[in-house]
Design a protein around this motif. Structure first.
Motif, short mmCIF file in Angstrom:
data_model
loop_
_atom_site.label_atom_id
_atom_site.label_comp_id
_atom_site.label_asym_id
_atom_site.label_seq_id
_atom_site.Cartn_x
_atom_site.Cartn_y
_atom_site.Cartn_z
N ALA A 1 0.88 -1.33 -0.09
CA ALA A 1 0.12 0.16 -0.03
C ALA A 1 0.78 1.21 -0.05
O ALA A 1 0.35 2.44 0.52
CB ALA A 1 -1.10 -0.06 1.40
N SER A 2 1.83 1.17 -0.59
CA SER A 2 2.91 2.40 -0.53
C SER A 2 2.47 3.78 -1.05
O SER A 2 2.49 4.59 -0.56
CB SER A 2 4.12 2.01 -1.60
N VAL A 3 1.67 3.66 -2.25
CA VAL A 3 1.07 4.89 -2.82
C VAL A 3 0.08 5.19 -1.83
O VAL A 3 -0.08 6.44 -1.64
CB VAL A 3 0.42 4.70 -4.30
N TYR A 4 -0.97 4.46 -1.53
CA TYR A 4 -2.16 4.71 -0.87
C TYR A 4 -1.63 5.44 0.50
O TYR A 4 -2.12 6.59 1.06
CB TYR A 4 -3.11 3.60 -0.58
N ASN A 5 -0.85 4.78 1.35
CA ASN A 5 -0.36 5.35 2.57
C ASN A 5 0.20 6.47 2.58
O ASN A 5 -0.05 7.29 3.43
CB ASN A 5 0.26 3.98 3.28
N SER A 6 1.05 6.67 1.56
CA SER A 6 1.83 7.81 1.51
C SER A 6 1.14 8.91 0.91
O SER A 6 1.27 9.98 1.54
CB SER A 6 3.24 7.73 0.46
N SER A 7 0.07 8.81 0.13
CA SER A 7 -0.78 9.85 -0.05
C SER A 7 -1.69 10.31 1.14
O SER A 7 -1.99 11.52 1.01
CB SER A 7 -1.81 9.33 -1.35
N LYS A 8 -2.19 9.32 1.80
CA LYS A 8 -3.00 9.70 2.85
C LYS A 8 -2.04 10.65 4.06
O LYS A 8 -2.45 11.26 4.79
CB LYS A 8 -3.67 8.61 3.51
N ALA A 9 -0.66 10.00 4.09
CA ALA A 9 0.18 10.55 5.00
C ALA A 9 0.29 12.28 4.45
O ALA A 9 0.30 13.10 5.58
CB ALA A 9 1.46 9.98 5.01
N ALA A 10 0.38 12.48 3.16
CA ALA A 10 0.46 13.66 2.84
C ALA A 10 -0.71 14.45 3.40
O ALA A 10 -0.78 15.83 3.57
CB ALA A 10 0.44 13.85 1.19
N LEU A 11 -1.93 13.88 3.38
CA LEU A 11 -3.06 14.65 3.70
C LEU A 11 -3.15 14.83 5.27
O LEU A 11 -3.64 15.71 5.68
CB LEU A 11 -4.32 13.52 3.34
N GLU A 12 -2.55 14.05 6.02
CA GLU A 12 -2.39 14.33 7.38
C GLU A 12 -1.52 15.54 7.43
O GLU A 12 -1.79 16.48 8.44
CB GLU A 12 -1.85 12.88 8.06
N ASN A 13 -0.31 15.47 7.04
CA ASN A 13 0.28 16.76 6.78
C ASN A 13 -0.28 17.99 6.60
O ASN A 13 -0.21 19.32 7.12
CB ASN A 13 1.72 16.70 6.19
N LEU A 14 -0.98 17.93 5.61
CA LEU A 14 -2.01 19.10 5.11
C LEU A 14 -2.86 19.61 6.12
O LEU A 14 -3.24 20.63 6.51
CB LEU A 14 -2.86 18.95 3.87
N THR A 15 -3.50 18.40 6.99
CA THR A 15 -4.39 18.71 8.24
C THR A 15 -3.65 19.64 9.07
O THR A 15 -4.18 20.67 9.59
CB THR A 15 -4.70 17.49 8.71
N ARG A 16 -2.55 19.47 9.40
CA ARG A 16 -1.64 20.06 10.60
C ARG A 16 -1.38 21.33 9.88
O ARG A 16 -1.43 22.29 10.78
CB ARG A 16 -0.31 19.36 11.09
N THR A 17 -0.95 21.48 8.75
CA THR A 17 -0.73 22.94 8.14
C THR A 17 -1.93 23.83 8.08
O THR A 17 -1.82 24.98 8.34
CB THR A 17 -0.21 22.70 6.66
N TRP A 18 -3.14 23.28 7.51
CA TRP A 18 -4.27 24.14 7.57
C TRP A 18 -4.51 24.42 8.94
O TRP A 18 -5.51 25.50 9.00
CB TRP A 18 -5.32 23.20 6.76
N ALA A 19 -4.54 23.38 9.97
CA ALA A 19 -4.81 24.10 11.14
C ALA A 19 -3.96 25.20 11.63
O ALA A 19 -4.81 26.18 12.30
CB ALA A 19 -4.60 22.79 12.32
N ILE A 20 -2.71 25.12 11.37
CA ILE A 20 -1.92 26.19 11.75
C ILE A 20 -2.39 27.48 11.07
O ILE A 20 -2.45 28.52 11.35
CB ILE A 20 -0.55 25.96 11.30
N GLU A 21 -2.82 27.47 9.64
CA GLU A 21 -2.89 28.48 8.98
C GLU A 21 -4.31 29.10 9.22
O GLU A 21 -4.61 30.28 8.85
CB GLU A 21 -2.89 28.11 7.37
N TYR A 22 -5.20 28.19 9.45
CA TYR A 22 -6.76 28.91 9.42
C TYR A 22 -7.50 28.60 10.76
O TYR A 22 -8.58 29.18 10.91
CB TYR A 22 -7.49 28.21 8.31
N GLY A 23 -6.70 28.08 11.53
CA GLY A 23 -7.34 27.97 13.05
C GLY A 23 -7.26 29.27 13.49
O GLY A 23 -8.67 29.49 14.10
#
Length: 257
Positions: free
Chosen positions: A159-181
């Motif tokens: 699941a290399s592609v699926y898991n890494s793409s979802k890991a990227a989404l988790e990173n976006l989650t943290r970034t967006w929290a900082i940007e828009y919280g």
């Protein structure tokens, strides 16, 4: 007997856009939000299924519309968000759920596989969120719920592609929290393990002896269900999560404990 959960009206009057809502997790979240009083916009590529879900939600007394869309197409995220905001006069909640999965070791992954999965799992939520932010920022109390995976935390072969793409989404989650919280937008992610009644899990479940190899490692002694994910999504959309920013809810039944 599996009874429908009762509603506490936590989302009364809220407008929610749920991507990938024709079945599985997305459908369960859309139905759950509607039960909690939200006006729901469902998106997906399968028009017959999407229209059926929206019709059933309306039959239960809630408001729902379905927008047929392939969010990987150029301009589709912007068009869907605009149509969603116009449907009920705004946007309060966004659930980035639409995703693609393929199983197989890295050396078998084609460029088409890679592009299809990363586009839907990473690029699409990025641009759907970008399009939604002007609407979400207007009310100073809105929520973005991303659907990730346990595989972003504890990976597995094939699941290399699926898991890494979802890991990227988790990173976006943290970034967006900082940007828009600071501007009133809560952004969090739900990361389930294998969701036993979600269509996307069928490939994995067909290849693994769950009773022998998975359940003994899960303290809850059962797999995650779409209802588990929907319950977490209600919490993250409701007032009880107002102090959560950039958080991962790991729905793994204690597997990683």
């Amino acid at each position: 007997m599996n009874h429908e959960p009762t509603s506490a009206g936590q989302l009364t009057g809220k407008v929610a856009l749920v991507t990938g809502a024709t079945s599985g997790i997305g459908e369960a979240i859309a139905r759950a939000y509607a039960r909690e009083g939200a006006h729901v916009i469902l998106t997906g590529r399968r028009a017959e299924l999407g229209e059926s879900v929206a019709k059933q939600i309306r039959a239960d007394g809630a408001r729902a519309v379905f927008l047929e869309a392939d969010l990987t197409e150029p301009g589709a995220p912007e068009a869907v968000v605009q149509a969603a905001a116009e449907a009920f006069g705004g946007l309060d909640l966004l659930v980035n759920n639409a995703a693609a999965f393929a199983a197989g070791p890295t050396h078998t992954v084609t460029e088409d596989d890679f592009d299809r999965i990363t586009t839907l799992n990473y690029r699409t939520p990025f641009f759907v969120t970008k399009a939604a932010l002007p609407h979400l920022l207007t009310n100073q109390k809105s929520k973005i719920v991303n659907i990730g995976t346990l595989g972003a935390v504890k990976s597995w072969a094939g699941a290399s592609v699926y898991n890494s793409s979802k890991a990227a989404l988790e990173n976006l989650t943290r970034t967006w929290a900082i940007e828009y919280g600071p501007q009133g937008v809560n952004v969090n992610v739900i990361s389930p393990g294998i969701v036993v009644d979600a269509p996307m899990s069928a490939t994995v479940l067909a290849q693994v002896d769950v009773e022998a190899h998975i359940l003994p490692t899960v303290p809850a002694r059962r797999l995650c269900t779409v209802r588990d994910v929907a319950d977490a999504a209600i919490f993250l959309a409701g007032p009880g999560s107002d102090y959560l920013h950039g958080t991962r809810i790991l729905l793994d039944g204690g597997l990683t404990a």
